[in-house]
Design an enzyme around this catalytic site. Structure first.
Site, mmCIF file in Angstrom:
data_model
loop_
_atom_site.group_PDB
_atom_site.id
_atom_site.type_symbol
_atom_site.label_atom_id
_atom_site.label_comp_id
_atom_site.label_asym_id
_atom_site.label_seq_id
_atom_site.Cartn_x
_atom_site.Cartn_y
_atom_site.Cartn_z
ATOM 1 N N GLN A 93 22.096 5.819 39.865
ATOM 2 C CA GLN A 93 21.099 4.801 39.558
ATOM 3 C C GLN A 93 19.929 4.927 40.515
ATOM 4 O O GLN A 93 20.092 4.798 41.735
ATOM 5 C CB GLN A 93 21.695 3.393 39.666
ATOM 6 C CG GLN A 93 20.666 2.300 39.370
ATOM 7 C CD GLN A 93 21.258 0.902 39.412
ATOM 8 O OE1 GLN A 93 22.468 0.715 39.337
ATOM 9 N NE2 GLN A 93 20.390 -0.098 39.533
ATOM 10 N N CYS A 99 21.314 -1.207 36.134
ATOM 11 C CA CYS A 99 22.767 -1.034 36.209
ATOM 12 C C CYS A 99 23.474 -1.388 34.902
ATOM 13 O O CYS A 99 24.503 -0.788 34.563
ATOM 14 C CB CYS A 99 23.355 -1.850 37.354
ATOM 15 S SG CYS A 99 22.928 -3.605 37.336
ATOM 16 N N HIS A 170 25.366 -7.042 39.917
ATOM 17 C CA HIS A 170 25.385 -5.605 39.637
ATOM 18 C C HIS A 170 26.507 -5.288 38.652
ATOM 19 O O HIS A 170 27.567 -5.924 38.669
ATOM 20 C CB HIS A 170 25.612 -4.850 40.956
ATOM 21 C CG HIS A 170 25.623 -3.360 40.827
ATOM 22 N ND1 HIS A 170 24.509 -2.633 40.467
ATOM 23 C CD2 HIS A 170 26.619 -2.452 40.996
ATOM 24 C CE1 HIS A 170 24.814 -1.347 40.452
ATOM 25 N NE2 HIS A 170 26.098 -1.208 40.753
ATOM 26 N N ASP A 185 30.012 3.695 38.907
ATOM 27 C CA ASP A 185 28.963 2.836 39.466
ATOM 28 C C ASP A 185 27.856 3.743 39.974
ATOM 29 O O ASP A 185 28.051 4.492 40.934
ATOM 30 C CB ASP A 185 29.548 1.993 40.608
ATOM 31 C CG ASP A 185 28.554 1.018 41.210
ATOM 32 O OD1 ASP A 185 27.332 1.220 41.038
ATOM 33 O OD2 ASP A 185 28.997 0.049 41.859
#
Length: 233
Positions: A93, A99, A170, A185
Site C-alpha cells: 500500500q 486499504c 485500517h 496487509d
C-alpha cells in the site's frame, strides 16, 4: 503518510458498497458477495453464508499496529514468517486510505482461479497486467491507475456516512491458500502465514486471529468483519 503522498477517501465498511464496487469492476454479480459478520460467537458465525472465500477486517490503526508493521519479521499472533509463495497475490500500500481497495484486490486476486472474472473488465485487465510484478511494482501500477482511483472515489462516497480524508482505521484481508491461512496487509512487509486452514474453516480461523488483534485494543469498538461468500451455496 503513505509512500506516494497520495490520499484517497476511505471505503465504508458496508457490504452493499463493497458489492457494488466489485460487481462494477468485473466480479460476476451472481457468483460472490460480501456479508456482515455480526459477531464472533459460533452461533453468529454459522449465520454467515458459506462457503466463505475471504474475510475483510477493519480495525483501529494504533501505535502498536504501526510498531508491528515496522517489524520486518512479521512476528506475533502465532504467525510464521515465510517466503511468499508465487501463487499468493500480494501488493503493497502506497496510497493513504486505499486499504479497503487493497483488501478487495487481495481477496479477489487470490480467487482468480475459482471466480471467472468478466472478460475485459477492470479486474481482468488489472490482474493480467500485474501477474508477473512484485508487490511494489503492483503498488505503483495501482497508484497510477486513474480508472481504479475513480471507481474507489465513487464507492467511497456511496456509503451511509460522510467520507473523511483522515481516519484511524485500517483494512486487512484473510484468505486460505494451499491449506494455509494468510493475513494480507499492504502496510506490512509481506503476507503473514497463521498456520493451517481450509475453505471450510477459513472464517473460524480468521476470527481466531482477529480476536487476538481485538484483545490488543480493549478500549476500542471500531472493529468490523465482512465475509466474501459464494452466492447460492
Amino acid at each position: 503518510m503513505s509512500a506516494s503522498g497520495k490520499r484517497w477517501l476511505p471505503l465504508e465498511a458496508n457490504p452493499d458498497v463493497m458489492n457494488q464496487f466489485i460487481w462494477g469492476l468485473g466480479v460476476p454479480e451472481g457468483e460472490v458477495e460480501f456479508n456482515d459478520v455480526y459477531g464472533m460467537d459460533d452461533e453468529l458465525l454459522e449465520m454467515v453464508p458459506k462457503p466463505v472465500l475471504a474475510v475483510l477486517f477493519l480495525f483501529p490503526y494504533s501505535p502498536q499496529v504501526e510498531n508491528e508493521r515496522k517489524d520486518v519479521h512479521g512476528q506475533g499472533l502465532g504467525s510464521v514468517r515465510k517466503e511468499i509463495p508465487e501463487n499468493v497475490y500480494f501488493l503493497k500500500q502506497t496510497v493513504d486510505n486505499a486499504c479497503g481497495t487493497i483488501g478487495i484486490l487481495h481477496a479477489i486476486g487470490n480467487l482468480t482461479s475459482s471466480i471467472k472474472l468478466v472478460e475485459g473488465s477492470f479486474f481482468d485487465r488489472f490482474y493480467n497486467s500485474t501477474a508477473n510484478m512484485n508487490p511494489f511494482e503492483r503498488a505503483k501500477f495501482l497508484e497510477m491507475d486513474r480508472e481504479m482511483e475513480n471507481a474507489h472515489s465513487v464507492a467511497a462516497t456511496a456509503g451511509d456516512t460522510e467520507a473523511k480524508l483522515y481516519v484511524e482505521e485500517h483494512y486487512c484481508c484473510f484468505t486460505s491458500i494451499d491449506g494455509q491461512l494468510y493475513e494480507l496487509d499492504g502496510m506490512k512487509p509481506s503476507p503473514i502465514c497463521h498456520g493451517p486452514s481450509s475453505p471450510d474453516s477459513l472464517l473460524q480461523d480468521a476470527v481466531t486471529v482477529i480476536k487476538s488483534k481485538i484483545e490488543k485494543n480493549p478500549d476500542s469498538i471500531n472493529f468490523n468483519i465482512m465475509a466474501l461468500s459464494r452466492k447460492g451455496s
